[in-house]
Design a protein around this motif. Structure first.
Motif, PDB file in Angstrom:
ATOM      1  N   PHE A 367       0.960  -1.215  -0.166  1.00  0.00           N
ATOM      2  CA  PHE A 367      -0.161   0.066   0.463  1.00  0.00           C
ATOM      3  C   PHE A 367       1.163   1.419  -0.054  1.00  0.00           C
ATOM      4  O   PHE A 367       1.675   1.776   0.734  1.00  0.00           O
ATOM      5  CB  PHE A 367      -0.644  -0.012   0.945  1.00  0.00           C
ATOM      6  CG  PHE A 367      -1.723  -1.313   1.245  1.00  0.00           C
ATOM      7  CD1 PHE A 367      -2.488  -1.848   0.347  1.00  0.00           C
ATOM      8  CD2 PHE A 367      -1.744  -2.307   2.685  1.00  0.00           C
ATOM      9  CE1 PHE A 367      -3.579  -2.377   0.529  1.00  0.00           C
ATOM     10  CE2 PHE A 367      -1.857  -3.360   2.297  1.00  0.00           C
ATOM     11  CZ  PHE A 367      -3.121  -3.862   2.221  1.00  0.00           C
ATOM     12  N   ASP A 369      -0.312   4.608   0.411  1.00  0.00           N
ATOM     13  CA  ASP A 369      -0.818   5.059   1.127  1.00  0.00           C
ATOM     14  C   ASP A 369      -1.076   4.895   2.679  1.00  0.00           C
ATOM     15  O   ASP A 369      -1.433   3.520   3.067  1.00  0.00           O
ATOM     16  CB  ASP A 369      -2.613   5.745   0.597  1.00  0.00           C
ATOM     17  CG  ASP A 369      -2.831   6.258   1.538  1.00  0.00           C
ATOM     18  OD1 ASP A 369      -2.105   7.392   1.952  1.00  0.00           O
ATOM     19  OD2 ASP A 369      -4.508   6.666   1.896  1.00  0.00           O
ATOM     20  N   GLU A 372      -4.204   3.196   4.387  1.00  0.00           N
ATOM     21  CA  GLU A 372      -4.364   2.027   3.488  1.00  0.00           C
ATOM     22  C   GLU A 372      -3.857   0.890   4.712  1.00  0.00           C
ATOM     23  O   GLU A 372      -4.306  -0.385   4.745  1.00  0.00           O
ATOM     24  CB  GLU A 372      -4.121   1.879   2.099  1.00  0.00           C
ATOM     25  CG  GLU A 372      -4.865   2.753   1.432  1.00  0.00           C
ATOM     26  CD  GLU A 372      -4.125   2.381  -0.605  1.00  0.00           C
ATOM     27  OE1 GLU A 372      -4.136   0.941  -0.279  1.00  0.00           O
ATOM     28  OE2 GLU A 372      -4.852   3.600  -1.034  1.00  0.00           O
ATOM     29  N   ARG A 373      -2.366   1.435   5.139  1.00  0.00           N
ATOM     30  CA  ARG A 373      -1.520   0.646   5.995  1.00  0.00           C
ATOM     31  C   ARG A 373      -2.234   0.448   6.865  1.00  0.00           C
ATOM     32  O   ARG A 373      -2.816  -0.935   7.370  1.00  0.00           O
ATOM     33  CB  ARG A 373      -0.505   1.036   6.082  1.00  0.00           C
ATOM     34  CG  ARG A 373       0.430   0.545   4.337  1.00  0.00           C
ATOM     35  CD  ARG A 373       2.129   1.054   4.853  1.00  0.00           C
ATOM     36  NE  ARG A 373       2.398   2.575   3.957  1.00  0.00           N
ATOM     37  CZ  ARG A 373       3.339   3.256   3.765  1.00  0.00           C
ATOM     38  NH1 ARG A 373       3.841   3.336   4.711  1.00  0.00           N
ATOM     39  NH2 ARG A 373       3.432   3.503   2.730  1.00  0.00           N
ATOM     40  N   GLN A 375      -5.590   1.253   7.364  1.00  0.00           N
ATOM     41  CA  GLN A 375      -6.691  -0.084   7.305  1.00  0.00           C
ATOM     42  C   GLN A 375      -6.745  -1.082   7.214  1.00  0.00           C
ATOM     43  O   GLN A 375      -7.386  -2.431   7.560  1.00  0.00           O
ATOM     44  CB  GLN A 375      -7.515   0.761   5.426  1.00  0.00           C
ATOM     45  CG  GLN A 375      -8.304   1.339   5.942  1.00  0.00           C
ATOM     46  CD  GLN A 375      -9.117   1.714   7.598  1.00  0.00           C
ATOM     47  OE1 GLN A 375     -10.432   0.404   7.441  1.00  0.00           O
ATOM     48  NE2 GLN A 375     -10.101   2.815   8.125  1.00  0.00           N
TER      49      GLN A 375
END
Lengths: 658, 329
Positions: A367, A369, A372-373, A375
């Motif tokens: 990821f 972003d 996103e990590r 998430q």
């Protein structure tokens, strides 16, 4: 025992009765802190003394007492490994009071009795080292009253005055002490923090600590002790926004998360913020320097600064109840990270949690972003069979790895710690934040109680554009913990203590009612510090920003006024109490003086009568009757109470005309 | 005292129950009235004399000759039914002339004691300051102890025993004024003084006093008198009154009005006289007025004005002192 047996010892030398009751009352609460064997010693010496009174048991001689003293000192020293400090000191006081009972001779032991009563006062004071709540205050009052009564009893020879007289005397003494105590309490110059530093063990540390390892918070959750109470002066924050920020932990050694040393300053981390929310916190003594505020604080209480990580740090540890008015912003953005801050928020020991580090590295490449990590980690908690429990299996070798990949059962500290480790491995700046989550509304709903069982740990990640962002991994697997507290989130709530279960049982409600009393007590008595003093005097006297010179001036003048008032009252009551007849007569003479017939100081009632009859024959009858009756009642052998009442009525009605 | 006065007197006019204070007062008033019919216009002095007798004390009358001292003593003796002797003191008198002496009786072949004039219930020691100190002190010792010791035998004086001594003012020639220690033996000292004009006129117009005296009825007998004396002791003195008496006594000691203050014995005497005075007024408790009225008679001969009050009369100083001590209310 035979009733006549009790009459044998000299009056004023009997434990049976008031002195015994007073001592028992003073000794009883200490049972919670002294070892049980010491309580047994007290009971044994008490019974021995009673036996000596009733059955002529021999009391130990001086050598035996000396030996017992040495033995008890030794035992206490062995138990506490010291003879100093609060715990050992109170135990010593307890032991010596018990032994004094045996030194108190049955015949002519009045001096010993007085020493015992003074020890009783000391015991009451010692209890204040442990607890200063309203119930303790009530107990202290009762105990002091009893001891005072016992003192009156033992100090008077010949059996002592009747109970009613003792009660009147004690009541009068206490009533006279009240205004003095009030003046001293309100006006005595307050210093910030405790007046003197208590011994180390007296400032017991409770609540959330400066480090966190698996089990720390779970352990805390079992206690329903109050951490602090909050009254919101504006609106209420939503239930999922009640994060009370405490220590920020950003140093990890593979097992324990620790706080970094940060210098508190005056600059808040937030750069943009929503409108602030105001509330008043009454913090129980924690023995720590930090204060709690809703995420993030926006104002500084007295003697307090804010660290770069948004913690409120006080100049001295909180060893007394502290009350502070606080503002917080719930929506905020923080500024950019310095490279040094960034590297600190990414540091992870290379040997710690290899599996988690590998997973983090994988996410970093997968990821782009950082959000996103984040998430990805939360999704993992949600998808995999993670459990939320107070008593997770042990993770002996590597807390993070074993929790994440083997046991998958943990309390909030497991989730927060593992999450931050994962984020740091994935190169997202992250840190652990500890504190409290939630709080229980009081029955009236005007304040919230935050207990140790509300202790919580969560995480913060730094995201570009938003700054530090709160992420609560616990919410991912047990959202009800955030909304409704620990008891609703764990499968075995019975392991929690009664009050942290938030039940509706009448016991819980009654205890909550008691809590309201304690809250008021904390607000008005224990948290009465320099700020409140200034506030109160500003409000009462309109004297804003009073300094210590003003306080001393006020104190001295108020004490003078109270002293004068008490002295006047004393004189008046002595005159009135002793002699209602004399009072009535004085009034009668004053009325005659008003029409020019003042009694001369050396004039007896009959000479007065004769003079009035000579000067004012019209008054001769009325005054003559009164004066003759007065003479009879004042100087006669057996004044008839009925005639006294009649005379008083007559004197009241008497209104001479000029 | 629950055995009543009348029962003892045998002239029981009242029922034989405890005599009430009011009845007692009537009786005492009658006595005062009868004395007043002989000594005209001197009721306060008469009351003091009677109070002194009731308080088991002895009376000193200090006055010029011809003021009715002897008549007072005789009237008292007559009214109270007391056996009366008069001793006229002269400078050549010896103690035996008062106490009595043992004379060898040829018939019995032994010495027989002939009691002197002191063996009477009421003794008038006329012009005591004319006798030598030795003779004076023989009488005073007898007064104090109520007994006479001569030649190894102690003989009790009759009961009641009441001495009225008269003394000419010390300014007269040829007198031995009584020393203070002896004056202390007299409970009260009274002065009769000249009668007021009205009383004197009545005296001139009236019958001869001696003939009147002979006709006086006896109003009380010696046992009755003893009971009255016992009753005086039961007159109640309240705590506040004792405070007041103490304040008065202490005022005589401090403040420098007098050379020396009243002794504790004088304090007791004051209380006793005040009790008797209260009984005379028909009360069973002492009022401050009782103390105030009797104080001059009690203390006048016991106190000497201090240096700063030289020339002032003790009576006046005492009146001032009474006015200065506030009464407990």
């Amino acid at each position: 025992m035979r009733p006549e047996a009790w009459t044998r010892p000299a009056p004023g030398a009997r434990l049976y009765g008031l002195p015994g009751l007073a001592l028992l009352c003073a000794m009883a609460p200490h049972v919670t802190v002294v070892p049980l064997w010491l309580a047994a010693v007290f009971i044994a010496t008490g019974l021995w003394r009673l036996g000596a009174e009733a059955r002529d048991w021999a009391l130990p001689n001086r050598w035996l007492l000396a030996a017992a003293t040495v033995a008890l000192c030794g035992a206490i020293g062995w138990q506490y490994r010291t003879l100093f400090g609060r715990e050992a000191g109170v135990a010593l006081l307890y032991a010596m009071t018990s032994l004094k009972l045996l030194e108190w001779r049955v015949h002519g032991g009045q001096r010993d009795a007085l020493v015992l009563m003074l020890l009783g006062y000391l015991l009451v004071m010692a209890r204040m080292l442990y607890d200063q709540g309203p119930v303790t205050a009530l107990w202290a009052l009762a105990s002091v009253a009893l001891t005072l009564a016992a003192q009156v009893r033992v100090a008077s020879d010949g059996g002592g005055p009747p109970v009613a007289a003792v009660a009147r005397l004690v009541g009068g003494l206490l009533a006279r002490a009240v205004p003095l105590a009030l003046v001293l309490f309100v006006l005595f110059p307050r210093v910030p923090g405790p007046l003197w530093s208590l011994p180390q063990d007296a400032a017991a540390r409770t609540g959330v600590g400066e480090d966190m390892s698996p089990g720390t918070i779970a352990e805390l959750s079992r206690s329903d002790a109050v951490a602090f109470r909050v009254r919101f002066t504006g609106g209420l924050p939503a239930a999922d926004r009640r994060y009370w920020r405490g220590p920020v932990l950003d140093r990890y050694d593979g097992r324990t998360w620790r706080m970094s040393e940060e210098l508190p300053g005056e600059h808040f981390p937030q750069t943009e913020a929503s409108q602030a929310l105001s509330y008043v916190v009454t913090l129980e003594p924690s023995g720590r320097r930090w204060l709690y505020a809703l995420d993030l604080p926006d104002s500084l209480p007295a003697q307090t600064g804010v660290t770069a990580s948004g913690m409120l740090m006080r100049r001295s540890a909180v060893t007394e109840v502290v009350r502070y008015e606080q503002r917080s912003v719930l929506e905020y953005r923080t500024g950019p990270l310095t490279s040094w801050e960034r590297s600190r928020a990414l540091r992870l020991p290379s040997t710690a949690a290899p599996r988690a580090q590998a997973l983090g590295r994988e996410w970093r490449t997968r990821f782009a972003d950082p959000a996103e990590r984040v998430q990805a980690a939360l999704t993992m908690f949600r998808r995999e069979p993670f459990r939320y429990t107070l008593s997770p299996p042990l993770t002996p070798t590597d807390a993070v790895d074993e929790f994440l990949f083997d046991t998958r059962a943990g309390f909030c500290e497991h989730y927060a710690g593992a999450f931050v480790a994962l984020m740091r491995a994935a190169e997202v700046p992250a840190r652990v934040v500890t504190g409290y989550l939630g709080g229980e509304p009081s029955p009236g709903g005007d304040y919230f109680i935050v207990r140790q069982s509300d202790a919580h740990a969560w995480a913060e990640v730094w995201l570009e554009g938003r700054g530090w962002t709160r992420i609560d991994p616990t919410a991912a697997i047990a959202p009800e913990r955030v909304e409704r507290g620990t008891a609703s989130a764990i499968p075995d709530p019975d392991s929690l203590s009664l009050l942290s279960r938030r039940g509706e049982s009448w016991v819980a409600i009654a205890l909550l009612k008691l809590d309201a009393l304690e809250y008021a007590w904390n607000e008005w008595v224990l948290a009465y510090g320099p700020e409140r003093q200034r506030e109160l005097l500003g409000w009462l006297l309109g004297w804003r920003d009073i300094d210590w010179r003003g306080l001393i001036l006020l104190l001295v003048s108020a004490l003078a006024i109270v002293g004068l008032a008490l002295a006047l009252l004393n004189r008046r009551s002595r005159r009135q109490g002793r002699d209602p007849l004399g009072r009535s007569y004085a009034r009668f003479c004053a009325r005659l003086a008003a029409i020019g017939l003042a009694r001369q100081a050396s004039e007896g009632p009959l000479s007065y009568r004769a003079r009035i009859a000579r000067l004012r024959p019209d008054l001769a009858d009325a005054t003559g009757q009164i004066l003759v009756r007065y003479a009879e009642l004042r100087f006669g052998e057996h004044p008839d109470p009925q005639r006294l009442r009649e005379l008083n009525a007559q004197l009241r009605r008497f209104r001479p005309r000029a | 005292m629950e055995r009543t006065l009348e029962a003892v007197q045998g002239t029981a006019a009242a029922p034989a129950t405890a005599i009430s204070t009011a009845a007692l007062r009537e009786r005492l008033d009658a006595i005062i009235r009868q004395l007043g019919s002989i000594i005209l216009g001197k009721e306060p002095a008469l009351r003091l004399a009677l109070a002194c007798l009731l308080a088991r004390g002895h009376l000193l009358i200090e006055d010029l000759p011809g003021m009715g001292k002897t008549t007072l003593a005789q009237a008292l003796a007559r009214t109270l039914g007391l056996e009366y002797r008069r001793i006229q003191f002269t400078s050549d008198m010896l103690p035996a002339d008062i106490l009595g002496a043992s004379v060898y009786d040829r018939e019995q072949g032994a010495f027989v004691f002939h009691p002197g004039p002191v063996f009477a219930q009421l003794v008038l020691a006329d012009e005591i300051n004319r006798a030598s100190p030795k003779t004076q002190s023989a009488l005073l010792e007898a007064m104090e102890e109520g007994q006479v010791t001569s030649e190894g035998h102690t003989r009790r004086l009759p009961q009641p025993f009441f001495v009225i001594a008269t003394q000419n003012p010390a300014t007269q020639l040829g007198t031995f004024p009584l020393p203070e220690s002896q004056l202390d033996r007299f409970l009260l000292r009274v002065r009769l003084g000249y009668p007021d004009p009205k009383a004197e006129r009545a005296l001139l117009a009236g019958e001869d006093r001696r003939r009147l005296l002979d006709r006086l009825p006896v109003l009380i007998d010696p046992p009755g008198l003893l009971l009255l004396q016992a009753r005086v002791e039961r007159v109640h003195a309240a705590d506040v009154l004792l405070d007041y008496v103490q304040a008065l006594i202490s005022a005589t000691r401090h403040g420098g009005q007098f050379e020396t203050g009243l002794s504790p014995r004088a304090g007791l005497a004051l209380l006793r006289v005040a009790r008797a005075w209260a009984l005379l007024a028909g009360r069973d408790h002492v009022l401050p007025e009782d103390v105030q009225v009797t104080l001059p008679a009690l203390a006048g001969h016991r106190l000497r004005p201090g240096a700063q009050n030289a020339g002032a009369r003790a009576d006046e100083l005492l009146q001032r002192l009474v006015n200065s001590v506030p009464l407990p209310v």
